[in-house]
Design an enzyme around this catalytic site. Structure first.
Site, PDB file in Angstrom:
ATOM      1  N   ARG A 120      -8.676   3.628   7.267  1.00  0.00           N
ATOM      2  CA  ARG A 120      -7.711   2.891   6.410  1.00  0.00           C
ATOM      3  C   ARG A 120      -6.470   2.659   7.090  1.00  0.00           C
ATOM      4  O   ARG A 120      -6.067   3.401   7.911  1.00  0.00           O
ATOM      5  CB  ARG A 120      -7.587   3.700   5.013  1.00  0.00           C
ATOM      6  N   ASP A 311      -6.618  -0.546  -9.326  1.00  0.00           N
ATOM      7  CA  ASP A 311      -7.751   0.420  -9.430  1.00  0.00           C
ATOM      8  C   ASP A 311      -8.663   0.216 -10.312  1.00  0.00           C
ATOM      9  O   ASP A 311      -9.762   0.363 -10.330  1.00  0.00           O
ATOM     10  CB  ASP A 311      -7.164   1.907  -9.341  1.00  0.00           C
ATOM     11  N   LYS A 338      -9.271  -0.361   0.427  1.00  0.00           N
ATOM     12  CA  LYS A 338      -9.078   1.019  -0.550  1.00  0.00           C
ATOM     13  C   LYS A 338     -10.495   1.653   0.013  1.00  0.00           C
ATOM     14  O   LYS A 338     -10.836   1.760   1.037  1.00  0.00           O
ATOM     15  CB  LYS A 338      -9.632   0.496  -1.978  1.00  0.00           C
ATOM     16  N   ARG A 342     -13.543  -2.954  -1.862  1.00  0.00           N
ATOM     17  CA  ARG A 342     -13.798  -2.939  -3.195  1.00  0.00           C
ATOM     18  C   ARG A 342     -14.258  -4.518  -3.510  1.00  0.00           C
ATOM     19  O   ARG A 342     -14.983  -4.799  -4.587  1.00  0.00           O
ATOM     20  CB  ARG A 342     -12.875  -2.379  -4.277  1.00  0.00           C
TER      21      ARG A 342
HETATM   22  C1  S3P Z   1      -1.627   5.230  -5.774  1.00  0.00           C
HETATM   23  C2  S3P Z   1      -1.314   3.762  -5.450  1.00  0.00           C
HETATM   24  C3  S3P Z   1      -2.365   2.797  -5.094  1.00  0.00           C
HETATM   25  C4  S3P Z   1      -3.614   3.276  -5.701  1.00  0.00           C
HETATM   26  C5  S3P Z   1      -4.046   4.505  -5.639  1.00  0.00           C
HETATM   27  C6  S3P Z   1      -2.976   5.573  -6.129  1.00  0.00           C
HETATM   28  C7  S3P Z   1      -0.404   6.084  -5.843  1.00  0.00           C
HETATM   29  O1  S3P Z   1      -2.442   2.532  -3.825  1.00  0.00           O
HETATM   30  O2  S3P Z   1      -4.630   2.373  -5.274  1.00  0.00           O
HETATM   31  O3  S3P Z   1      -5.556   4.712  -5.969  1.00  0.00           O
HETATM   32  O4  S3P Z   1      -0.830   7.103  -6.305  1.00  0.00           O
HETATM   33  O5  S3P Z   1       0.434   5.508  -5.331  1.00  0.00           O
HETATM   34  P1  S3P Z   1      -1.601   1.574  -2.948  1.00  0.00           P
HETATM   35  O6  S3P Z   1      -0.215   1.974  -2.972  1.00  0.00           O
HETATM   36  O7  S3P Z   1      -2.198   1.501  -1.571  1.00  0.00           O
HETATM   37  O8  S3P Z   1      -1.782   0.062  -3.482  1.00  0.00           O
END
Ligand code: S3P
Length: 427
Positions: A120, A311, A338, A342
């Protein structure tokens, strides 16, 4: 694994597991604050346990007794150089937020993930942290983990976010707490604000004006007592299950309803869902959600709502396969990076079951309604894809076989048990 199949109706009530984002942050803030933090209803799932393990390796005492997690914080300066590689497992939140914390520490450390996390992108965090003065190097000079961080004295920056990401924003805020001067972060679209809220809750000062966030470094944070609400991202699977399975009526209790997370409720209501919010607990930003089987119509999902439901897009895509008309999901290119891609995983796996989904560059076009049938499907090692496929399996009498069901332990170890309890009178 053979998934649970067609069900007559989901009935009863459920307290969904604790919020994953808040659980991670409560350990992190506990570790960087002074004094004791007690965390009630901490999410004991693999992702959050990765955060606990990382902070233990950084010398923080974290203990669990009678369902309460106690973190003994000694401030940022109390964190110690680890003697081993830090392991974030599958958790992007652990890796990215911890990078922000390590950026200001005067030592070398290396953080790695599992095979999914090691693919990632991390430049989104490494770039701004380098601007603040930290040295970060990815595996073979790429942006991919393992990442080695040489932290030290940081300076404040002005940062216009090129993507909407709460993880990137939070990493910069953790670094900003250690930097000299006032850091400004300007978001592209408002993303989940748990980090900003916790800075205040732990006694810090932060200015937030719409998409502009300003934070001065070297503030002293003090340990707190935290009550983690239920995770709306876990509740989402039962919301959609109850909407799609006829004769369902569910009460999901103590679900976190922070407005930066409730995009799914807005979209489902627009699609015609019967969802009511009751028993509001304003202090913990939680409420009960009552949901009943509903006839859904298609809608368009894009723009600034995306970070408020990022999500939930796989399970919303499933809802759209059963809605009348064409649903368009756009501006969601972040879904590609992700735990798995997804967009492709949702389209490929649901199409195997008879859905009509076109994957696009930044989302999906979903033609509905389409009946679903049995198939052999794969979670792609992604907890949310696995749970979405189990809900899809409830819509057919035929066998749905899931490869890699254990991925669900990342956020919801009791998922199958909880669902089974709500299924009444299986055909
Ligand atoms: C999260 C932010 C999101 C989300 C992840 C949890 C967090 O990711 O998809 O499951 O706790 O800050 P991104 O900040 O990369 O969009």
């Amino acid at each position: 694994m053979r998934l649970m199949s067609k069900s007559k109706g989901l009935l009863g009530e459920l307290v969904v597991p604790a919020d994953k984002s808040i659980s991670h942050r409560s350990v992190m803030f506990g570790a960087i604050s002074h004094g004791t933090t007690t965390i009630h209803n901490f999410l004991k799932a693999e992702d959050c346990l990765s955060s606990v393990a990382v902070f233990k390796k950084l010398g923080v005492s974290i203990e669990e007794k009678d369902e309460v997690l106690t973190v003994q914080g000694k401030g940022f300066e109390g964190l110690e150089q680890p003697t081993e590689i830090l392991d974030a497992g599958n958790s992007g939140t652990t890796m990215r937020l911890v990078m922000g914390i390590l950026a200001g520490r005067p030592f070398y450390s290396t953080i790695q993930g599992d095979s999914s996390l090691n693919k990632r992108p991390m430049e989104r965090v490494m770039g701004p942290l380098r601007q603040m003065g930290a040295e970060l190097t990815g595996n073979q000079k790429t942006e991919y983990p393992p990442i080695t961080v040489k932290g030290g004295a940081l300076k404040a920056i002005q940062y216009q976010m090129p993507i909407a990401s709460a993880q990137v924003k939070s990493a910069i805020l953790f670094a900003a707490l250690q930097a000299k001067g006032e850091t400004t972060v300007i978001e592209q679209a408002c993303s989940r604000n748990h980090t900003e809220q916790m800075i205040r809750q732990f006694g810090g000062e932060i200015k937030v004006e719409d998409k502009k966030i300003q934070l001065t470094g070297n503030q002293k944070l003090t340990g707190q007592e935290i009550h983690v609400p239920g995770d709306i991202s876990s509740a989402a699977f039962f919301l959609v299950a109850a909407l799609l399975v006829p004769e369902s009526s569910l009460c999901l209790r103590k679900v976190g309803v922070n407005p930066t997370r409730t995009g799914i409720l807005d979209v489902l209501k627009k699609m015609g869902a019967k969802i009511t919010q009751t028993n509001e607990d304003t202090q913990n930003q939680a409420a009960d959600l009552l949901v009943e089987s509903s006839t859904l119509k298609a809608c368009e999902i894009g723009g600034e709502i995306i970070p408020r439901l990022i999500d939930e897009l796989p399970i919303l895509a499933l809802a759209a396969t059963q809605a009348e008309g064409t649903t368009i999901i756009k501006d969601a290119q972040e879904l590609k990076v992700k735990e798995t891609n997804r967009i492709d995983a949702t389209a490929d796996e649901l199409n195997k079951m008879g859905a009509n989904i076109e994957a696009t560059e930044d989302g999906m076009i979903i033609h509905g309604p389409t009946p679903l049938h049995g198939a052999a499907v794969d979670s792609h090692g992604d907890h949310r894809i696995g749970m979405m496929l189990q809900i899809a399996a409830l819509l057919t009498n035929e066998a749905v076989e899931l490869t890699n069901p254990e991925a669900i332990n990342i956020s919801y170890p009791d998922f199958f048990k909880d669902l089974n309890q709500l299924i009444k009178g299986r055909i």
